[in-house]
Design an enzyme around this catalytic site. Structure first.
Site, PDB file in Angstrom:
ATOM      1  N   GLU A 118       0.860  -1.202   0.000  1.00  0.00           N
ATOM      2  CA  GLU A 118       0.000   0.000   0.000  1.00  0.00           C
ATOM      3  C   GLU A 118       0.886   1.239   0.000  1.00  0.00           C
ATOM      4  OE1 GLU A 118      -3.163  -0.163   2.914  1.00  0.00           O
ATOM      5  OE2 GLU A 118      -3.433  -2.296   2.533  1.00  0.00           O
ATOM      6  N   HIS A 241      -8.827   9.355   2.968  1.00  0.00           N
ATOM      7  CA  HIS A 241      -8.419   8.266   2.073  1.00  0.00           C
ATOM      8  C   HIS A 241      -8.644   8.739   0.643  1.00  0.00           C
ATOM      9  CE1 HIS A 241      -7.988   4.386   0.174  1.00  0.00           C
ATOM     10  NE2 HIS A 241      -7.681   3.836   1.340  1.00  0.00           N
ATOM     11  N   ARG A 292      -0.700   8.710   1.751  1.00  0.00           N
ATOM     12  CA  ARG A 292      -2.073   9.176   1.543  1.00  0.00           C
ATOM     13  C   ARG A 292      -2.288  10.673   1.526  1.00  0.00           C
ATOM     14  NH1 ARG A 292      -5.286   4.988   5.129  1.00  0.00           N
ATOM     15  NH2 ARG A 292      -4.789   3.393   3.610  1.00  0.00           N
ATOM     16  N   HIS A 353     -11.227   9.391   6.723  1.00  0.00           N
ATOM     17  CA  HIS A 353     -10.989   7.956   6.876  1.00  0.00           C
ATOM     18  C   HIS A 353     -10.487   7.562   8.260  1.00  0.00           C
ATOM     19  CE1 HIS A 353     -10.011   3.925   5.528  1.00  0.00           C
ATOM     20  NE2 HIS A 353      -8.736   4.073   5.856  1.00  0.00           N
ATOM     21  N   ARG A 388      -0.909   8.706   9.218  1.00  0.00           N
ATOM     22  CA  ARG A 388      -0.737   7.270   9.454  1.00  0.00           C
ATOM     23  C   ARG A 388      -0.318   6.526   8.183  1.00  0.00           C
ATOM     24  NH1 ARG A 388      -4.523   2.663   8.945  1.00  0.00           N
ATOM     25  NH2 ARG A 388      -5.790   4.180   7.861  1.00  0.00           N
TER      26      ARG A 388
HETATM   27  P1  FAD Z   1     -13.446   0.127  15.862  1.00  0.00           P
HETATM   28  O1  FAD Z   1     -13.138  -1.085  15.100  1.00  0.00           O
HETATM   29  O2  FAD Z   1     -14.021   1.258  15.118  1.00  0.00           O
HETATM   30  O3  FAD Z   1     -14.445  -0.273  17.023  1.00  0.00           O
HETATM   31  C1  FAD Z   1     -15.022   0.713  17.835  1.00  0.00           C
HETATM   32  C2  FAD Z   1     -16.169   0.095  18.589  1.00  0.00           C
HETATM   33  O4  FAD Z   1     -16.625   0.990  19.604  1.00  0.00           O
HETATM   34  C3  FAD Z   1     -17.382  -0.207  17.724  1.00  0.00           C
HETATM   35  O5  FAD Z   1     -17.844  -1.469  18.098  1.00  0.00           O
HETATM   36  C4  FAD Z   1     -18.384   0.876  18.118  1.00  0.00           C
HETATM   37  O6  FAD Z   1     -19.724   0.505  17.969  1.00  0.00           O
HETATM   38  C5  FAD Z   1     -18.032   1.037  19.590  1.00  0.00           C
HETATM   39  N1  FAD Z   1     -18.436   2.312  20.174  1.00  0.00           N
HETATM   40  C6  FAD Z   1     -18.179   3.560  19.717  1.00  0.00           C
HETATM   41  N2  FAD Z   1     -18.731   4.465  20.555  1.00  0.00           N
HETATM   42  C7  FAD Z   1     -19.342   3.777  21.549  1.00  0.00           C
HETATM   43  C8  FAD Z   1     -20.081   4.146  22.686  1.00  0.00           C
HETATM   44  N3  FAD Z   1     -20.353   5.418  22.989  1.00  0.00           N
HETATM   45  N4  FAD Z   1     -20.563   3.171  23.502  1.00  0.00           N
HETATM   46  C9  FAD Z   1     -20.352   1.870  23.223  1.00  0.00           C
HETATM   47  N5  FAD Z   1     -19.657   1.463  22.134  1.00  0.00           N
HETATM   48  C10 FAD Z   1     -19.153   2.407  21.314  1.00  0.00           C
HETATM   49  N6  FAD Z   1      -6.714  -0.210   9.056  1.00  0.00           N
HETATM   50  C11 FAD Z   1      -5.752  -1.100   8.767  1.00  0.00           C
HETATM   51  O7  FAD Z   1      -4.806  -1.261   9.542  1.00  0.00           O
HETATM   52  N7  FAD Z   1      -5.832  -1.829   7.629  1.00  0.00           N
HETATM   53  C12 FAD Z   1      -6.856  -1.711   6.738  1.00  0.00           C
HETATM   54  O8  FAD Z   1      -6.897  -2.400   5.730  1.00  0.00           O
HETATM   55  C13 FAD Z   1      -7.862  -0.769   7.022  1.00  0.00           C
HETATM   56  N8  FAD Z   1      -8.900  -0.594   6.160  1.00  0.00           N
HETATM   57  C14 FAD Z   1      -9.922   0.249   6.528  1.00  0.00           C
HETATM   58  C15 FAD Z   1     -11.027   0.350   5.683  1.00  0.00           C
HETATM   59  C16 FAD Z   1     -12.104   1.131   6.052  1.00  0.00           C
HETATM   60  C17 FAD Z   1     -13.302   1.243   5.148  1.00  0.00           C
HETATM   61  C18 FAD Z   1     -12.070   1.821   7.279  1.00  0.00           C
HETATM   62  C19 FAD Z   1     -13.222   2.674   7.700  1.00  0.00           C
HETATM   63  C20 FAD Z   1     -10.956   1.762   8.104  1.00  0.00           C
HETATM   64  C21 FAD Z   1      -9.872   0.964   7.733  1.00  0.00           C
HETATM   65  N9  FAD Z   1      -8.753   0.853   8.549  1.00  0.00           N
HETATM   66  C22 FAD Z   1      -7.768  -0.045   8.229  1.00  0.00           C
HETATM   67  C23 FAD Z   1      -8.701   1.500   9.849  1.00  0.00           C
HETATM   68  C24 FAD Z   1      -9.053   0.459  10.920  1.00  0.00           C
HETATM   69  O9  FAD Z   1     -10.113  -0.339  10.455  1.00  0.00           O
HETATM   70  C25 FAD Z   1      -9.458   1.090  12.223  1.00  0.00           C
HETATM   71  O10 FAD Z   1      -8.568   2.091  12.587  1.00  0.00           O
HETATM   72  C26 FAD Z   1      -9.474   0.054  13.326  1.00  0.00           C
HETATM   73  O11 FAD Z   1     -10.266  -1.036  12.946  1.00  0.00           O
HETATM   74  C27 FAD Z   1      -9.980   0.668  14.622  1.00  0.00           C
HETATM   75  O12 FAD Z   1     -10.191  -0.355  15.543  1.00  0.00           O
HETATM   76  P2  FAD Z   1     -10.770   0.014  16.969  1.00  0.00           P
HETATM   77  O13 FAD Z   1     -10.913  -1.256  17.715  1.00  0.00           O
HETATM   78  O14 FAD Z   1      -9.954   1.093  17.558  1.00  0.00           O
HETATM   79  O15 FAD Z   1     -12.192   0.676  16.671  1.00  0.00           O
HETATM   80  C1  SIN Z   2      -7.238   0.404   2.513  1.00  0.00           C
HETATM   81  O1  SIN Z   2      -7.465  -0.798   2.348  1.00  0.00           O
HETATM   82  O2  SIN Z   2      -6.985   1.186   1.608  1.00  0.00           O
HETATM   83  C2  SIN Z   2      -7.282   0.957   3.891  1.00  0.00           C
HETATM   84  C3  SIN Z   2      -6.023   0.667   4.570  1.00  0.00           C
HETATM   85  C4  SIN Z   2      -5.890   1.512   5.787  1.00  0.00           C
HETATM   86  O3  SIN Z   2      -6.622   2.457   5.986  1.00  0.00           O
HETATM   87  O4  SIN Z   2      -4.965   1.221   6.565  1.00  0.00           O
END
Ligand code: FAD
Ligand code: SIN
Length: 540
Positions: A118, A241, A292, A353, A388
């Site tokens: 990437e 993104h 990015r 993003h 990032r």
């Molecule tokens: P999240 O996975 O967002 O989980 C947060 C949780 O908290 C959710 O369950 C939500 O419902 C809950 N929550 C929020 N507020 C409250 C509240 N007030 N009360 C109770 N629950 C609450 N990163 C990579 O490293 N590789 C990738 O390929 C990649 N692709 C991505 C593609 C997309 C489309 C997106 C949007 C992001 C991508 N990212 C990627 C970024 C990555 O997915 C996130 O940064 C990461 O998953 C965040 O994980 P987390 O556990 O911190 O939060």
């Molecule tokens: C992507 O698959 O382009 C998202 C990867 C990331 O946000 O880390």
């Protein structure tokens, strides 16, 4: 309700922590909506990791992953945090495999993992499960957590505010002791008590009109931590993104927010304008695979210069069937929108993003409030700096979750005394009437997201930031009135958190009088080493 560990959020950070913590005590995982609604479940590209010696491909090593992360972070990463997280990559992969994740293997050698590439990565080092890596991770972690007798996952439980001794007026050093939580099904607010509280609530993409994030990303954890008095850092670095599918006729968040993974560019797709020119090369020699911030700005520049509505991601030169085989989710989803990406270039635009800043923590997830840890996208560990590097966030979420547990067990041991009794008053709400002005709430939602997009997105100026600050202050007043004048529901709570998030982004952006990483302002277009430090905000 009481538990040894209270985890708010069911993405990679919250669930990785819960699964390990359950060996030592009871864990309550709260999540608004359903457990599978998270950024984690939407992740496509994969998870970056330098594998151990025998598995390393193409001469990769920790130093190169560290160097790429520092380069993307534009001088603001904490190098020690970067090294610690990068060097834990293999442990993370093993941890996820143990939870049941099946990463793809190379076609020509089943003993090796298939590695993607990437933007900003000098080597192939992204492990993936086709293009639904996040979904596979989320499903595996939820299944593992659900099986554990010590873990209770409570869906539709919306954390409203943190409970701290300072807020409760208890005269000791400030400690997190739980949270007030809305049961979205019953409308009742309950008190959840714990001496070890983890915020794992993800990011805040919904503060912008266009985003790749699911509806749950409303900055709740960030806003809760801010209200509780934790230090917040680097919120000016909201990452855009480059390639969100441009789908103006779409209805529904999923269709409007559909990401076309950077991994597609890693396999040779290029960004072109309406004339078919690869315009990104004018901005960086790495072209479509530059970090990015550079690519998103190049697209923004191109769109503004030409007046076009979007640019295009061209993958038509790849052999027929390539997209269907390597990126089946993207291929099929685009087909469902009537677009055959093997025949026609994909229309794309940048969209909000990822939140690179957040609740300030060390690499063990410790915040400035004792007993409160923040892990994953909600936190700012110093890994990402001013921008990032792709696919570093799933890695960070798992590594810091495991480190936080070690730190918590040392600092707040479970074998000492059980939870101390703390008198916690019942939830106080305003005038208990059902919200009769839903239309105003929706209107404010739209207004915040539009003004953040217009004034605080890819290109900023002091003038735009000041205007945004003024409008956000007015909106905050109105939102307070809703909040105190109505029975709480998720919409009001999210609106309250969105305003707070918007203000934190604008406050940080206003303080940084330079351009660095994602933060670009026409008034100060160059880097200024006088600003080579984190932007930190404290409420009191
Ligand atoms: P999240 O996975 O967002 O989980 C947060 C949780 O908290 C959710 O369950 C939500 O419902 C809950 N929550 C929020 N507020 C409250 C509240 N007030 N009360 C109770 N629950 C609450 N990163 C990579 O490293 N590789 C990738 O390929 C990649 N692709 C991505 C593609 C997309 C489309 C997106 C949007 C992001 C991508 N990212 C990627 C970024 C990555 O997915 C996130 O940064 C990461 O998953 C965040 O994980 P987390 O556990 O911190 O939060
Ligand atoms: C992507 O698959 O382009 C998202 C990867 C990331 O946000 O880390």
């Amino acid at each position: 309700m009481k538990s040894d560990f209270l985890v708010i959020g069911s993405g990679i950070a919250g669930l990785s922590f819960a699964i390990h913590a359950a060996k030592y005590g009871t864990v309550t995982v709260l999540t608004k909506g359903q457990a599978l609604e998270s950024n984690t479940a939407w992740a496509q590209g994969g998870i970056s990791a330098v594998l151990d010696e025998s598995l390393r491909a193409s001469g990769d090593n920790y130093d190169k992953h560290v160097a790429d992360t520092l380069d993307a972070g534009a001088g603001l990463c904490n190098e020690e945090a970067v090294r610690t997280i990068v060097e834990s990559g293999m442990d993370t992969i093993e941890d996820l495999i143990a939870a049941g994740v099946e990463f793809d293997h190379a076609h020509d050698d089943e003993s090796q993992f298939a590695l993607g590439k990437e933007g900003g990565h000098s080597k192939r080092r992204i492990l993936h499960c086709k293009d639904t890596t996040g979904l596979e991770i989320a499903k595996a972690l939820i299944t593992t957590a659900e099986k554990h007798p010590n873990i209770q996952i409570l869906e539709h439980h919306f954390a409203i505010d943190l409970l701290t001794t300072a807020k409760l007026g208890i005269a000791t050093e400030d400690r997190a002791v739980g949270a007030y939580v809305l049961n979205e099904k019953t409308g009742k607010v309950k008190k959840f008590r714990s001496d070890r509280v983890l915020l794992c609530t993800g990011g805040s993409g919904k503060v912008y009109l266009y985003t790749t994030n699911p509806d749950s990303s409303t900055g709740d954890g960030l806003a809760m931590a801010w209200r509780a008095g934790a230090t917040i850092a680097n919120m000016e670095f909201a990452q855009f993104h480059p390639t969100c599918f441009y789908n103006p006729s779409a209805t529904g968040a999923k269709a409007r927010s559909f990401l076309v993974s950077e991994a597609v560019r890693g396999e040779g797709a290029i960004l072109i304008n309406e004339k078919g020119d690869d315009f990104t090369l004018k901005h960086d020699a790495r072209g479509s695979l530059a970090p990015r911030d550079i690519v998103a700005r190049a697209i923004d520049h191109e769109i503004k210069k030409t007046g076009a509505a979007c640019v295009y991601l061209d993958v038509t030169h790849k052999p027929k069937g390539f997209m269907q085989e390597r990126f089946p989710h993207i291929y099929n989803t685009l087909m469902s929108f009537g677009h055959d990406c093997e025949k026609d270039p994909i229309p794309v635009v940048p969209a909000a993003h990822y939140q690179c800043g957040g609740v300030a923590t060390n690499v063990d997830g410790r915040t400035t409030i004792r007993g409160l840890y923040a892990v994953g996208e909600v936190a700012c560990t110093g890994l990402h700096g001013a921008n990032r590097l792709a696919s570093n966030s799933l890695l960070e979420g798992n590594v810091v979750a495991r480190r936080a547990l070690v730190d918590i067990l040392k600092t707040f041991p479970l074998d000492k005394k059980a939870l101390t009794e703390i008198p916690i008053p019942d939830w106080e709400t305003g005038n208990v009437t059902p919200p009769d002005e839903q239309v105003l709430i929706s209107h404010n939602w739209d207004e915040i997201r539009r003004l953040m997009w217009d004034y605080v997105s890819i290109v900023r100026t002091d003038n735009r930031l000041n205007r945004a600050a003024r409008r956000l202050r007015n909106l905050r007043k109105e939102v307070r009135e809703f909040y105190w004048g109505n029975t709480v529901n998720s919409d009001i709570l999210e609106l309250r958190n969105l305003v707070a998030t918007g203000m934190l982004i604008v406050d940080c952006a206003t303080r940084r009088k330079e351009s660095r990483g994602i933060h670009f302002t026409l008034d100060y277009p160059n880097r200024n080493e006088a600003y080579l430090s984190d932007t930190e905000l404290r409420r009191f």
